[in-house]
Design an enzyme around this catalytic site. Structure first.
Site, PDB file in Angstrom:
ATOM      1  N   GLU A 225       0.754  -1.227  -0.007  1.00  0.00           N
ATOM      2  CA  GLU A 225       0.129   0.011   0.081  1.00  0.00           C
ATOM      3  C   GLU A 225       0.906   1.351  -0.008  1.00  0.00           C
ATOM      4  O   GLU A 225       1.314   1.707   0.946  1.00  0.00           O
ATOM      5  CB  GLU A 225      -0.905  -0.013   1.307  1.00  0.00           C
ATOM      6  CG  GLU A 225      -1.992  -1.248   1.240  1.00  0.00           C
ATOM      7  CD  GLU A 225      -2.738  -1.463   0.314  1.00  0.00           C
ATOM      8  OE1 GLU A 225      -3.098  -0.327  -0.526  1.00  0.00           O
ATOM      9  OE2 GLU A 225      -3.484  -2.413   0.085  1.00  0.00           O
ATOM     10  N   CYS A 259      -2.442   8.824   2.931  1.00  0.00           N
ATOM     11  CA  CYS A 259      -1.959   8.312   1.739  1.00  0.00           C
ATOM     12  C   CYS A 259      -2.868   8.481   0.489  1.00  0.00           C
ATOM     13  O   CYS A 259      -2.857   8.580  -0.641  1.00  0.00           O
ATOM     14  CB  CYS A 259      -1.852   6.899   1.587  1.00  0.00           C
ATOM     15  SG  CYS A 259      -3.178   5.577   2.295  1.00  0.00           S
TER      16      CYS A 259
END
Length: 478
Positions: A225, A259
């Protein structure tokens, strides 16, 4: 801190000690390689109770690590997110565990085909600093729901949070079931070299490459990720002030250290100044002041402050225009930072190449949607893409002609809170998923199983060939 935790939190923990811990977890897993749904739910209940019991201490630790962090944001993004995820997993894991029936071709009958979801074994979880609780315990909850054991490497940038989580995990679970490892880059490197059954890494792409390279030595599957530059396109039919308000909320969350935070914004040509004014109005409504404002989070470290400032100054030197959203000078002794709006940018600037991970927002004008789509497609595939507009043809163009980990229309970031949606990147923004049923599958082995009864229909196809075999093959192929 108790001795069970202390044994695995030293900066210089050796590869041998890490290997021994992994071996103990493997042995424990082998003793019960297919835990029941009730056993898994019991572990999830322990995890939930642990979070609720220690939530105030954990939030205190996170706030101290950041120098200032909004308690409401922590409750919303970390505590509530975890509790909802645990409830979602507990409710559904029994159904997911059931064998799935699959179809058989005619010549394979009689028989039964199915897929069973078997735990992988021991999962290694590598955690970033920005949401240290959610991004440690969210993957852990999914791994436990899939029946695994887990080792967690916490970030060195949050030492208080990392040490406290190691302690409360040790109080809640045996080291053979779940444990936390703390330490710096050397420990992280040793951790990624362990022969786990799966590694989940959340963090920067530059580090993700090292993790993947180390995992390849053991052929360990990896979920990455990685984030990236998540773009926003504001369509001409969406109210500009409302778009600015929604984007200001998500970009300001955790001071942009998310993110999937909006990383740069396209607005229709001729509306850049109006958007900037609307964004400033929204920010100053949300945060009338920055200094001593408990609603506003600080930057994690001086190093990241310097990184952001360096990128902004480089862009300014190359011709970018930089405007603070307020003239306030922060003087409260924290690393709270005034957000900056940046225009007249181009792709040559580091600000437009790297994920910003802070309260800096580049804004660009576009003439038509295809121009914005072409710009997005020329860069790395982002973790998220946001389009504000109600035109169905435009929405379909975004879906069909761009690649991203996820798409949100008329909002940003909220897809991460939908437990039933898979979450993960594509290309440079990552690989694999760990939310939803897809997360359960990530931490499981879908094992193909075929059952055959005493009667053997395949004997009609045994050699010597010819005669009956030709007739059967002719019938099946027709």
């Amino acid at each position: 801190m108790n001795t069970a935790t202390q044994a695995f939190t030293t900066e210089d923990i050796s590869a041998e000690a890490l290997g021994d811990l992994l071996a103990r977890q493997r042995a424990s897993y082998r003793a019960n390689p297919m835990p029941s749904a009730d056993e898994r739910k019991a572990k999830l209940a322990l995890l939930k109770e642990m979070v609720l019991r220690h939530k105030d201490a954990l939030m205190d630790a996170m706030s101290a690590d950041f120098s200032a962090r909004s308690r409401h944001e922590m409750q919303l993004a970390e505590i509530l997110g975890l509790i909802e995820m645990i409830g979602y997993l507990s409710k559904r894991l029994g159904k997911w565990m059931k064998p799935e029936r699959r179809s058989l071709a005619l010549h394979l009958l009689p028989g039964k085909a199915q897929v069973i979801y078997q735990p992988l074994g021991v999962v290694g979880i590598m955690v970033p600093f920005n949401y240290p609780l959610l991004l440690a315990l969210g993957p852990l909850a999914t791994a436990l729901a899939a029946g695994n054991h887990a080792m967690i490497k916490m970030p060195e940038a949050t030492p208080r949070t990392s040490a406290l989580l190691a302690e409360v995990i040790a109080e809640t679970f045996t080291p053979e079931s779940v444990t936390v490892v703390n330490g710096g880059p050397a420990v992280a490197a040793r951790f990624s070299e362990l022969p786990f059954d799966h590694i989940l890494f959340t963090g920067a792409g530059s580090i993700g490459k090292h993790v993947m390279r180390a995992a390849a030595e053991n052929l360990t599957p990896v979920t990455l990720e990685l984030g990236g530059k998540s773009p926003v396109v504001v369509g001409p039919d969406f109210p500009l002030e409302e778009a600015a308000r929604r984007l200001c909320y998500s970009k300001s969350m955790n001071a942009g250290q998310t993110c999937v935070a909006p990383d740069y914004i396209f607005v229709p040509e001729g509306q850049v100044d109006a958007f900037k004014a609307a964004y400033k109005k929204a920010f100053n409504t949300f945060y009338p002041k920055i200094s001593d404002n408990s609603d506003y989070t600080a930057i994690i470290s001086e190093r990241h402050q310097s990184r952001i400032a360096g990128w902004v100054e480089q862009a300014r030197a190359a011709g970018a225009q930089v405007e603070p959203v307020t003239d306030e000078q922060v003087d409260d002794g924290t690393r709270r930072q005034v957000p900056l709006l940046v225009t007249n940018v181009d792709r040559s600037m580091t600000l437009m190449q790297e994920e910003i991970f802070g309260p800096v927002l580049p804004i660009m004008a576009y003439k038509n949607l295809q121009e914005a789509v072409d710009y997005i497609n020329e860069g790395d595939r982002p973790l998220a893409l946001y389009y504000f507009g109600f035109n169905k043809a435009h929405q379909q163009l975004i879906l069909n002609f761009t690649h991203s980990g996820g798409v949100v229309f008329n909002e940003s970031m909220l897809h991460v809170a939908v437990d039933d949606l898979p979450f993960g990147g594509v290309g440079a923004s990552g690989m694999g998923h760990y939310h939803g049923k897809e997360g359960f599958i990530t931490f499981s082995k879908p094992k193909a199983v075929l059952y055959k009864p005493k009667f053997n229909g395949m004997k009609m196809l045994y050699p010597p060939y010819g005669g009956l075999v030709d007739k059967v093959l002719g019938f099946l192929i027709r």
